[in-house]
Motif scaffolding. Structure first.
Motif, PDB file in Angstrom:
ATOM      1  N   CYS A   7       0.857  -1.191   0.000  1.00 23.12           N
ATOM      2  CA  CYS A   7       0.000   0.000   0.000  1.00 23.12           C
ATOM      3  C   CYS A   7       0.885   1.231   0.000  1.00 23.12           C
ATOM      4  O   CYS A   7       1.969   1.235   0.579  1.00 23.12           O
ATOM      5  N   ASN A   8       0.399   2.275  -0.652  1.00 25.76           N
ATOM      6  CA  ASN A   8       1.141   3.531  -0.723  1.00 25.76           C
ATOM      7  C   ASN A   8       0.805   4.467   0.432  1.00 25.76           C
ATOM      8  O   ASN A   8       1.334   5.570   0.501  1.00 25.76           O
ATOM      9  N   PHE A  22       5.143  -4.370   0.435  1.00 36.35           N
ATOM     10  CA  PHE A  22       5.048  -4.889  -0.918  1.00 36.35           C
ATOM     11  C   PHE A  22       5.751  -6.242  -0.975  1.00 36.35           C
ATOM     12  O   PHE A  22       6.726  -6.482  -0.266  1.00 36.35           O
ATOM     13  N   GLU A  52      -3.452  -1.844  -1.275  1.00 34.96           N
ATOM     14  CA  GLU A  52      -4.018  -1.010  -2.347  1.00 34.96           C
ATOM     15  C   GLU A  52      -3.825  -1.726  -3.668  1.00 34.96           C
ATOM     16  O   GLU A  52      -2.700  -1.871  -4.159  1.00 34.96           O
ATOM     17  N   THR A  54      -4.459  -0.863  -6.692  1.00 33.10           N
ATOM     18  CA  THR A  54      -3.899  -0.105  -7.818  1.00 33.10           C
ATOM     19  C   THR A  54      -2.384   0.048  -7.721  1.00 33.10           C
ATOM     20  O   THR A  54      -1.756   0.550  -8.650  1.00 33.10           O
ATOM     21  N   SER A  55      -1.799  -0.401  -6.637  1.00 38.91           N
ATOM     22  CA  SER A  55      -0.341  -0.409  -6.522  1.00 38.91           C
ATOM     23  C   SER A  55       0.273  -1.624  -7.218  1.00 38.91           C
ATOM     24  O   SER A  55       1.479  -1.671  -7.432  1.00 38.91           O
ATOM     25  N   LYS A  57       1.469  -3.617 -10.133  1.00 38.33           N
ATOM     26  CA  LYS A  57       1.927  -3.101 -11.433  1.00 38.33           C
ATOM     27  C   LYS A  57       1.211  -3.714 -12.624  1.00 38.33           C
ATOM     28  O   LYS A  57       1.098  -3.076 -13.663  1.00 38.33           O
ATOM     29  N   THR A  77     -10.469   0.842  -3.511  1.00 35.38           N
ATOM     30  CA  THR A  77      -9.286   1.679  -3.724  1.00 35.38           C
ATOM     31  C   THR A  77      -9.294   2.899  -2.818  1.00 35.38           C
ATOM     32  O   THR A  77     -10.365   3.380  -2.418  1.00 35.38           O
ATOM     33  N   ASN A  81      -4.329   6.622  -7.120  1.00 37.79           N
ATOM     34  CA  ASN A  81      -3.680   6.261  -8.395  1.00 37.79           C
ATOM     35  C   ASN A  81      -4.650   6.467  -9.569  1.00 37.79           C
ATOM     36  O   ASN A  81      -5.017   5.518 -10.260  1.00 37.79           O
TER      37      ASN A  81
END
Length: 171
Positions: A7-8, A22, A52, A54-55, A57, A77, A81
Motif C-alpha cells: 500500500c502507498n 510490498f 491497495e 492499484t499499486s 503493477k 481503492t 492512483n
C-alpha cells in the motif's frame, strides 16, 4: 476477495497491516487465475482489495484476464492512483468501485495517513472527477472512522470532498 500486498499509504487505523509491505503476499497471479478457473459458474464476481490494489503493477492485465473468465470485478481503492484507474476504466473492465475517502483536507490527510504528501489528496480529487464526470460506473464513497483521529467536523469534511466533486450517492 483478492487481498493485494502493498500500500502507498500508512493509515494509522489499518485493519490489514500484515499485508502492507510490498511483496509480502503468498500467492501468485497464476494461483489466482487457476483458482478462478475452478469457480467459473459458481462465483459471479471478484473483489480486488488490499493493501491497495492499484499499486499492483500488472493490475490492468489481471483485470483483462479475470474478465476473460466471465467474472464481474469490484475494485476497493484509496483513489490515489487515478492514472492507473483511468486505464482500467477506459477498457470498461470494472463493474463497481468502492472509494475510501481517507480525509477531506490535506491537514487531516497528513494526520490520519501519517504521510506528508499534499499530492495524495489531489489524486483523490482526480479520481472523484473521473468517476463523476468522465466514466459511467457505479461506485460508492466510504470512510473508516477512528474515534481518536476523526472529529465530527473531520467526517463532514470527507463528505464535503465527495459532494464537491459531484458525488450524489449515499455516504
Amino acid at each position: 476477495v483478492v487481498w493485494f500486498s502493498g500500500c502507498n499509504l500508512k493509515c494509522q487505523y489499518c485493519y490489514n497491516p500484515e499485508i502492507l509491505p510490498f511483496n509480502s503476499g503468498t500467492k501468485s497471479v497464476e494461483d489466482l487465475l487457476n483458482f478462478l478457473d475452478t469457480r467459473i459458474g459458481l462465483l459471479d464476481a471478484v473483489v480486488l482489495s488490499g493493501g491497495e490494489a492499484t499499486s499492483f503493477k500488472d493490475l490492468l492485465i489481471l483485470c483483462r484476464q479475470i474478465k476473460e473468465k466471465g467474472f464481474k470485478i469490484k475494485l476497493d481503492t484509496n483513489g490515489t492512483n487515478p492514472i492507473i484507474l483511468e486505464r482500467i476504466l477506459k477498457e470498461k473492465l470494472l463493474d463497481f468501485i468502492s472509494l475510501d475517502i481517507k480525509a477531506g483536507t490535506s491537514e487531516q490527510f497528513n494526520k490520519v495517513i501519517d504521510i506528508k504528501n499534499s499530492k495524495l489528496l489531489e489524486s483523490v480529487k482526480e479520481t472523484l472527477t473521473l468517476l463523476n464526470y468522465k466514466y459511467d460506473i457505479a461506485y460508492e464513497c466510504r470512510t473508516t472512522i477512528h474515534s481518536d483521529l476523526f472529529s465530527i467536523d473531520d467526517i463532514r469534511q470527507c463528505i464535503n470532498l465527495a459532494y464537491n466533486f459531484g458525488y450524489r450517492g449515499k455516504y
